[in-house]
Write a protein that holds these residues in place. Sequence first.
Motif, PDB file in Angstrom:
ATOM      1  N   PHE A   4       0.862  -1.182   0.000  1.00 50.40           N
ATOM      2  CA  PHE A   4       0.000   0.000   0.000  1.00 50.40           C
ATOM      3  C   PHE A   4       0.893   1.224   0.000  1.00 50.40           C
ATOM      4  O   PHE A   4       2.105   1.126   0.251  1.00 50.40           O
ATOM      5  CB  PHE A   4      -0.940   0.002   1.213  1.00 50.40           C
ATOM      6  N   ALA A   5       0.304   2.380  -0.299  1.00 48.52           N
ATOM      7  CA  ALA A   5       1.074   3.625  -0.305  1.00 48.52           C
ATOM      8  C   ALA A   5       0.846   4.340   1.027  1.00 48.52           C
ATOM      9  O   ALA A   5      -0.256   4.822   1.296  1.00 48.52           O
ATOM     10  CB  ALA A   5       0.633   4.512  -1.470  1.00 48.52           C
ATOM     11  N   GLY A   6       1.876   4.366   1.865  1.00 54.00           N
ATOM     12  CA  GLY A   6       1.712   4.948   3.198  1.00 54.00           C
ATOM     13  C   GLY A   6       2.818   5.931   3.535  1.00 54.00           C
ATOM     14  O   GLY A   6       3.710   6.201   2.722  1.00 54.00           O
ATOM     15  N   PHE A   7       2.734   6.448   4.759  1.00 55.48           N
ATOM     16  CA  PHE A   7       3.692   7.457   5.220  1.00 55.48           C
ATOM     17  C   PHE A   7       4.737   6.810   6.134  1.00 55.48           C
ATOM     18  O   PHE A   7       4.393   6.236   7.166  1.00 55.48           O
ATOM     19  CB  PHE A   7       2.951   8.557   6.003  1.00 55.48           C
ATOM     20  N   ASP A   8       6.002   6.941   5.742  1.00 55.86           N
ATOM     21  CA  ASP A   8       7.080   6.468   6.616  1.00 55.86           C
ATOM     22  C   ASP A   8       7.098   7.254   7.910  1.00 55.86           C
ATOM     23  O   ASP A   8       6.916   8.474   7.892  1.00 55.86           O
ATOM     24  CB  ASP A   8       8.435   6.680   5.919  1.00 55.86           C
ATOM     25  N   ARG A   9       7.318   6.580   9.008  1.00 56.23           N
ATOM     26  CA  ARG A   9       7.504   7.258  10.293  1.00 56.23           C
ATOM     27  C   ARG A   9       8.935   7.031  10.777  1.00 56.23           C
ATOM     28  O   ARG A   9       9.536   6.004  10.425  1.00 56.23           O
ATOM     29  CB  ARG A   9       6.511   6.708  11.333  1.00 56.23           C
ATOM     30  N   PRO A  10       9.442   7.944  11.593  1.00 51.41           N
ATOM     31  CA  PRO A  10      10.825   7.780  12.074  1.00 51.41           C
ATOM     32  C   PRO A  10      10.994   6.488  12.868  1.00 51.41           C
ATOM     33  O   PRO A  10      12.075   5.912  12.905  1.00 51.41           O
ATOM     34  CB  PRO A  10      11.037   8.989  12.991  1.00 51.41           C
ATOM     35  N   SER A  11       9.931   6.034  13.508  1.00 50.97           N
ATOM     36  CA  SER A  11       9.999   4.728  14.176  1.00 50.97           C
ATOM     37  C   SER A  11       8.651   4.051  14.007  1.00 50.97           C
ATOM     38  O   SER A  11       7.642   4.710  13.830  1.00 50.97           O
ATOM     39  CB  SER A  11      10.323   4.895  15.662  1.00 50.97           C
ATOM     40  N   GLY A  12       8.664   2.738  14.050  1.00 48.75           N
ATOM     41  CA  GLY A  12       7.420   1.977  13.950  1.00 48.75           C
ATOM     42  C   GLY A  12       6.925   1.877  12.522  1.00 48.75           C
ATOM     43  O   GLY A  12       7.549   2.363  11.580  1.00 48.75           O
ATOM     44  N   PRO A  13       5.767   1.220  12.369  1.00 46.43           N
ATOM     45  CA  PRO A  13       5.242   0.966  11.025  1.00 46.43           C
ATOM     46  C   PRO A  13       4.734   2.233  10.332  1.00 46.43           C
ATOM     47  O   PRO A  13       4.581   3.279  10.963  1.00 46.43           O
ATOM     48  CB  PRO A  13       4.086   0.002  11.286  1.00 46.43           C
ATOM     49  N   ALA A  14       4.484   2.122   9.044  1.00 48.50           N
ATOM     50  CA  ALA A  14       4.022   3.256   8.247  1.00 48.50           C
ATOM     51  C   ALA A  14       2.586   3.620   8.607  1.00 48.50           C
ATOM     52  O   ALA A  14       1.799   2.778   9.033  1.00 48.50           O
ATOM     53  CB  ALA A  14       4.112   2.898   6.765  1.00 48.50           C
ATOM     54  N   GLY A  15       2.258   4.900   8.407  1.00 46.68           N
ATOM     55  CA  GLY A  15       0.891   5.358   8.629  1.00 46.68           C
ATOM     56  C   GLY A  15       0.095   5.327   7.343  1.00 46.68           C
ATOM     57  O   GLY A  15       0.660   5.350   6.241  1.00 46.68           O
ATOM     58  N   VAL A  16      -1.229   5.287   7.485  1.00 41.94           N
ATOM     59  CA  VAL A  16      -2.090   5.351   6.303  1.00 41.94           C
ATOM     60  C   VAL A  16      -2.729   6.735   6.181  1.00 41.94           C
ATOM     61  O   VAL A  16      -3.391   7.044   5.184  1.00 41.94           O
ATOM     62  CB  VAL A  16      -3.178   4.252   6.325  1.00 41.94           C
ATOM     63  N   ARG A  17      -2.549   7.553   7.229  1.00 40.64           N
ATOM     64  CA  ARG A  17      -2.967   8.951   7.201  1.00 40.64           C
ATOM     65  C   ARG A  17      -1.836   9.755   7.819  1.00 40.64           C
ATOM     66  O   ARG A  17      -0.949   9.193   8.475  1.00 40.64           O
ATOM     67  CB  ARG A  17      -4.267   9.172   8.012  1.00 40.64           C
TER      68      ARG A  17
END
Lengths: 395, 104, 378
Positions: A4-17
């Motif tokens: 899926f197309a998501g947002f990388d976060r500095p830690s932890g899994p990617a966000g969807v919003r």
Amino acid sequence: METFAGFDRPSGPAGVRNYVAVIPVSVAASAVADAIADRAGEQVHSTPHQMGTDPPEQAREQIERTLSGIGTNPNVGAAVVVELGTESTDADAVADAIADAERDVEVLRIRDRGGTSAAVEAGVEAADRLWADIAGLERTEQDASQLIFGVECGGSDATSGIASNPAVGRACDRLVEDGGTASFSETPEFIGAEHILADRCESESLRERLLERVDFRESAAQLMGVDLRGAQPSPGNQEGGLTTIEEKSLGAIVKGGTTAVRGLVDYAESLPVGGGLVLMDTPGYDIESVVGKVAGGAQIVAFTTGRGSTTGNPIAPVIKVTGNPKTAERLASNMDIDVSTILEGESIESAGDRVYDLLLEVASGERTAAELRRLEEFAINELQPNELAQLRENA
Amino acid sequence: MKGEVLGGVGLQMSRDDNVVTAIDDVEAGAVIPYDSGEVGVEEAVPFGHKIALVELAPGDEVHKYGEVIGRATERIEPGQWVHTHNCRSTRGRGDITDGKEEVA
Amino acid sequence: MAPVSDQRPVDPTALTFEGYRRGDGSLGVRNNVLVMPSVICSHIVADRIADATDRAVSVPHDHGCAQIGADHEQTERTMVNLSQNPNIAGTTVVGLGCEHLQSDDLAAAIAERDRPVRETAIQAAGGSDACIEEGTEATRELARTAESSARTEATLSDLTVGVVSSDVEASTREVADPLVGEVVASLLEAGGRVVVAGTERLAAHVDTVAERAANDAAAESLRAVAERSASQPGNVRNIVHRSGEHSLESLTGAWGGAPVEDVLEYGEQATADGGLSLVDAPSRFEEATTALAAAGASIVVHVTADGIPTGHPVVPVLKVTGDEATATALATDMDVDARTADADEVLRQLAAVAGGERTATERHGLTKFAISRIGPSL
């Protein structure tokens, strides 16, 4: 492998919003948080609630755990924590948890800002400033194994156990197969079906813990000296053909799919990434239950409904799935996917695959009916005095 | 869908179930083929609600999904509507002091 | 902040204002239409309906489903009596459709009482958009009817005034409560009715609380409420514990030294013609104020050391603090600085607010609504 197309976060899994969360620590700061979100940009979302300024210890721990979980949900890019300034609930602890997850966070103390109106002004500025820092983030391709998928059912009827729950269960199985996490909860709705879940538990200790939790929730009826039937099944459930809690539960647990139960966490406790099927111990009360899972890290929620619940969540998109053809038609504008086709012969696999496809589309940015209408109900489960007393007795 | 629709009227989720779920609003007089005979529906039953396939005495277990969903509280004839008026949960009964003992 | 006193003692019956006389004889100081969700699932829809309508207020709450027994009954009782608050000209009930507290049942219970009621539900209307439309239309109609509510000249003694002290800090017990107590005594002497909340402060005074009762029935109720408070470890624990550190007199300074005529359940409507009633509600501002509004208070006086800055959707709230830091830090959110104000000034302020002057919380417009729970969510 699905992506899926998501947002990388500095830690932890990617966000969807990609939101700025405005998180009040108590009821006294809640209206200010709402006012900030109303006036700041569209990506600024508040999580208003009614928790007191001075809750008893165990209740306070649950509130802080929930707020920290909300602030560190992968969909949150930055946060403003709002307090009056005299609460026993610790705004700094919540902010520290968010900072530990490497998100920018500011604490807004109403008493230090010279009052409500000035605090709202300052909060809007803070939220817009935090948004400016994350606004440029772009979606990139992400492995589906990063998804934590929260599953809820509400406004259930007979079609829930026949169509929508099996379809969502199939989507859970697909995600677990792809390495992700699926979580369902609503412990009172295990009553009468707990033996099936218990048999699927990965270990004996997990099995025992699950049965204990179900016992505890069932004893709520004893606590109040009445029949659970007053609330479970609800009048709408009954009108929809569900006669007993056992019948409701047997239809409800299907929404988690068929894989092994690999864990059981407390209300709002962190759900593991790549964890398979993990249960959360929550009430069956939808809004509180959804919030528990979003605080546990669920980026996205599927909510099956026979009668037609229209609720959403401020942090995670909520996909409405119905298996009732009348609801699919009458409440079309509030539903995201119609699986009543199962009643006409579509296979559960095929309908479930449609749910999984939609899950990935929504994860990639497609907006749900509740998001389009900004239906963002939020409530934290508050441990009640008699519940706390009972917890103490059991400890 | 799981289970088998009997006579286009009611869904039997599991082979041992003694009730079926109406897959549309059902009129009295509809016929459900069952166990090499048939069950005549005695009364109108709304979509999603249950119809008894066999005779149930008070206290008999009601089965759906191949599991127990409650007990009959009165005599139920084949073809009758099964719901809160004649079937009751055995769980979460805080109104019964020895409620836990009732759970088999 | 309070206006400067002109030094003359004030007789509450001499302070007149234009109020709204309701069909049941009660006197309102605001003329609003209530938009009441029957369940949390419809509360945003209720908010949108109220936002779209002049003089409409909504009461978003977390309840209405997954509650059993006395907990459910308390929610229902509170909502029905809230619709009969004197500030409310009519009510639109907004349901989802599958909840435990059904919106049509709630509307039917309200219809048996004094003022007009309308009902809409998301599932019956065919979705949230349609429900907002239907509810807005009904609410606008109620608002138009409300516009013709008759105004009558009234005095403070015609009102039911609610009082809650949300803490037991020294500034509250020693400065703010005694001031409010003087106001309460004056209102009662003039024949007014006062309802007070905050029963957990009685926890440590089970043996002596009956001395505050005006009659045997009230004595028994006071003892029962005190005993229950003492046995509960709940959200009120802090005040429960600290109640033992202070005398009953010191904890009930805001009651004006008057005897308690009766003890009302949470959400119950007051029926006494005058005098002091205790409402069995905790001291938390939002939950207490909801109970006071359900009891029939058209104005609430809130004593707060920390300066809880939110208002309430159903009643104007006069914020009183005796705390120096709060009076300074939250000057624009407080109405009365109890360190400098006297009872006459507060009475004049009450009359002004009753006549339509806006309180600090009405000026900033931020409100919070909550109903007490007595059982866990299922």
